[in-house]
Design a protein around this motif. Sequence first.
Motif, short mmCIF file in Angstrom:
data_model
loop_
_atom_site.label_atom_id
_atom_site.label_comp_id
_atom_site.label_asym_id
_atom_site.label_seq_id
_atom_site.Cartn_x
_atom_site.Cartn_y
_atom_site.Cartn_z
N ILE A 292 0.85 -1.18 0.00
CA ILE A 292 0.00 0.00 0.00
C ILE A 292 0.89 1.23 0.00
O ILE A 292 2.05 1.17 0.43
CB ILE A 292 -0.94 0.03 1.23
CG1 ILE A 292 -0.11 0.00 2.53
CG2 ILE A 292 -1.94 -1.10 1.19
CD1 ILE A 292 -0.95 0.15 3.78
N GLY A 293 0.37 2.34 -0.49
CA GLY A 293 1.14 3.57 -0.50
C GLY A 293 0.24 4.77 -0.72
O GLY A 293 -0.90 4.64 -1.14
N ASN A 294 0.77 5.96 -0.41
CA ASN A 294 0.00 7.18 -0.67
C ASN A 294 0.94 8.33 -0.98
O ASN A 294 2.11 8.33 -0.60
CB ASN A 294 -0.91 7.52 0.52
CG ASN A 294 -0.13 7.86 1.78
OD1 ASN A 294 0.47 8.92 1.90
ND2 ASN A 294 -0.12 6.94 2.75
N ASP A 295 0.41 9.30 -1.70
CA ASP A 295 1.14 10.52 -2.04
C ASP A 295 0.42 11.70 -1.41
O ASP A 295 -0.77 11.92 -1.66
CB ASP A 295 1.21 10.71 -3.56
CG ASP A 295 1.77 12.07 -3.94
OD1 ASP A 295 2.92 12.35 -3.55
OD2 ASP A 295 1.06 12.86 -4.59
N GLN A 296 1.13 12.47 -0.58
CA GLN A 296 0.52 13.56 0.15
C GLN A 296 0.13 14.72 -0.75
O GLN A 296 -0.93 15.33 -0.59
CB GLN A 296 1.47 14.06 1.25
CG GLN A 296 1.70 13.05 2.36
CD GLN A 296 0.41 12.68 3.04
OE1 GLN A 296 -0.39 13.53 3.40
NE2 GLN A 296 0.17 11.39 3.20
N ARG A 297 0.97 15.02 -1.73
CA ARG A 297 0.73 16.21 -2.55
C ARG A 297 -0.56 16.08 -3.35
O ARG A 297 -1.35 17.01 -3.41
CB ARG A 297 1.91 16.45 -3.49
CG ARG A 297 1.74 17.68 -4.37
CD ARG A 297 2.99 17.94 -5.20
NE ARG A 297 4.13 18.22 -4.34
CZ ARG A 297 5.35 18.49 -4.80
NH1 ARG A 297 5.58 18.48 -6.11
NH2 ARG A 297 6.34 18.75 -3.98
N SER A 298 -0.76 14.95 -3.97
CA SER A 298 -1.96 14.76 -4.80
C SER A 298 -3.11 14.11 -4.03
O SER A 298 -4.19 13.93 -4.58
CB SER A 298 -1.63 13.88 -6.01
OG SER A 298 -1.32 12.56 -5.60
N ARG A 299 -2.86 13.74 -2.77
CA ARG A 299 -3.86 13.06 -1.96
C ARG A 299 -4.38 11.82 -2.67
O ARG A 299 -5.59 11.56 -2.75
CB ARG A 299 -5.01 14.01 -1.60
CG ARG A 299 -4.58 15.19 -0.75
CD ARG A 299 -5.75 16.02 -0.31
NE ARG A 299 -5.31 17.13 0.54
CZ ARG A 299 -6.13 18.01 1.12
NH1 ARG A 299 -7.44 17.89 0.94
NH2 ARG A 299 -5.66 18.97 1.87
N SER A 300 -3.45 11.06 -3.20
CA SER A 300 -3.79 9.83 -3.91
C SER A 300 -3.27 8.64 -3.13
O SER A 300 -2.22 8.72 -2.48
CB SER A 300 -3.19 9.84 -5.32
OG SER A 300 -3.70 10.93 -6.07
N SER A 301 -3.99 7.54 -3.21
CA SER A 301 -3.60 6.31 -2.52
C SER A 301 -3.66 5.14 -3.48
O SER A 301 -4.41 5.17 -4.46
CB SER A 301 -4.52 6.03 -1.33
OG SER A 301 -4.51 7.10 -0.42
N THR A 302 -2.88 4.12 -3.19
CA THR A 302 -2.89 2.95 -4.05
C THR A 302 -2.68 1.69 -3.24
O THR A 302 -2.01 1.70 -2.20
CB THR A 302 -1.80 3.05 -5.15
OG1 THR A 302 -1.92 1.94 -6.03
CG2 THR A 302 -0.41 3.05 -4.54
N GLN A 303 -3.30 0.62 -3.68
CA GLN A 303 -3.02 -0.72 -3.21
C GLN A 303 -2.63 -1.53 -4.44
O GLN A 303 -3.16 -1.32 -5.53
CB GLN A 303 -4.25 -1.36 -2.57
CG GLN A 303 -4.59 -0.86 -1.18
CD GLN A 303 -5.79 -1.59 -0.61
OE1 GLN A 303 -6.92 -1.36 -1.02
NE2 GLN A 303 -5.54 -2.49 0.32
N GLY A 304 -1.70 -2.44 -4.27
CA GLY A 304 -1.28 -3.20 -5.44
C GLY A 304 -0.63 -4.51 -5.08
O GLY A 304 -0.24 -4.75 -3.93
#
Length: 401
Positions: A292-304
């Motif tokens: 799992i991960g997330n990017d603070q600037r774009s407020r995007s999250s991902t699971q993979g």
Amino acid sequence: MSMIELTVNQRAVQAVAEPRTNLADFVRDKLDLTGTHLGCEHGVCGACTVLLDGVPARSCITYAVACEGAEVTTIEGLDEDAVTSELRAAFTREHALQCGYCTPGMLVSARDLVLRLPEADERAIRVGLSGNLCRCTGYVGIVRAVQSVIEARRARDIAPEPGGERKILGPVGSGRTVRTGADKAERISPASSKQASTEALSSVDAFPDFTPAAVLTQQFSVAHSPEQVFAMFGDIAAVASCLPGASLTAPPNPERVEGAIRVRLGPIAATFSGLARVERNAADMSGRIVGIGNDQRSRSSTQGEIRYRLVPIEQGAATRVDLSIGYTLTGMLAQVGRPGLVRDLAARLIAEFAANLDRRLSGTSPAAPADLSGMSLVSGLLRARITRWFTRFSSRKDGAA
């Protein structure tokens, strides 16, 4: 991002969510419980109704982070519920559904009425269901279905529960035990707080299985034996050094890998910080990486997850690597993550990874690590697509001639 813990359909759940994520999106996107439907998204139509601590609640206007410690029951969690089973049979018998879109929320609200109403009063039922809108049936069959269940249960001497499953007066969910105000403030800290997000991810000690929104299949070959490639894949730091834009932020081990990957697509720059777990099977030379991960600037999250299998070719002197890449992306970057574009970008990324892997296995250093630049990948993608367009145009022109 905030880490929240709650119980969904009698199962403990721990997941990362943005403070603005509503409960409906949380159960649908994070837990794949798509029986909860979204209609108006303003708390008017009732299609999103779930049970929050046993009480019907509009999940589209309920923040997921506000449900910390709560018990949530979606329509899937009522599969074995006796009242809901009776209602389902009655809805079928009385033709109380047509398209079925409103039905999950209607059943949740109807169940509450069956528990509470002392008798099958039509007016009370219509008032009780007034927050659940249906554009198909005209409500007559729905009301009859609820009436029949109430009458049957009262005839079996099943007494009503005046408060239903309500434990306390007040807003839905107000009866549960909550943390202190300081803890609550920490849970719903702004998504722009990188430290809070890092701490939330660092507290994850399990990676729940999920159903990817998209799955890509790719393969590449390297001129080295499967044994060499499999041994290389066991060196997490070495593998990370071959992946453009990737870096490790802590000493890795198979159970827990902390790292980041930097992506730049024109003016959009993102750094996904996250965690992963590595699984390997030496018997068939396969493996799985889930994270799992997330990017603070774009407020995007991902699971993979990445699944790989090593297949010997050229009489075992070379290896074909079969890949299956599944992912779910939410947030701003999901708006530009079109499946076709992602598929082509993944192919270019894997080609760079394969080239770096071959260099390392051959004893030479991989290319200098760099951000995953979308511009360089997209330029190649555009050239390939323009070539295909001209080829199609030429073939049509020749056919017309």
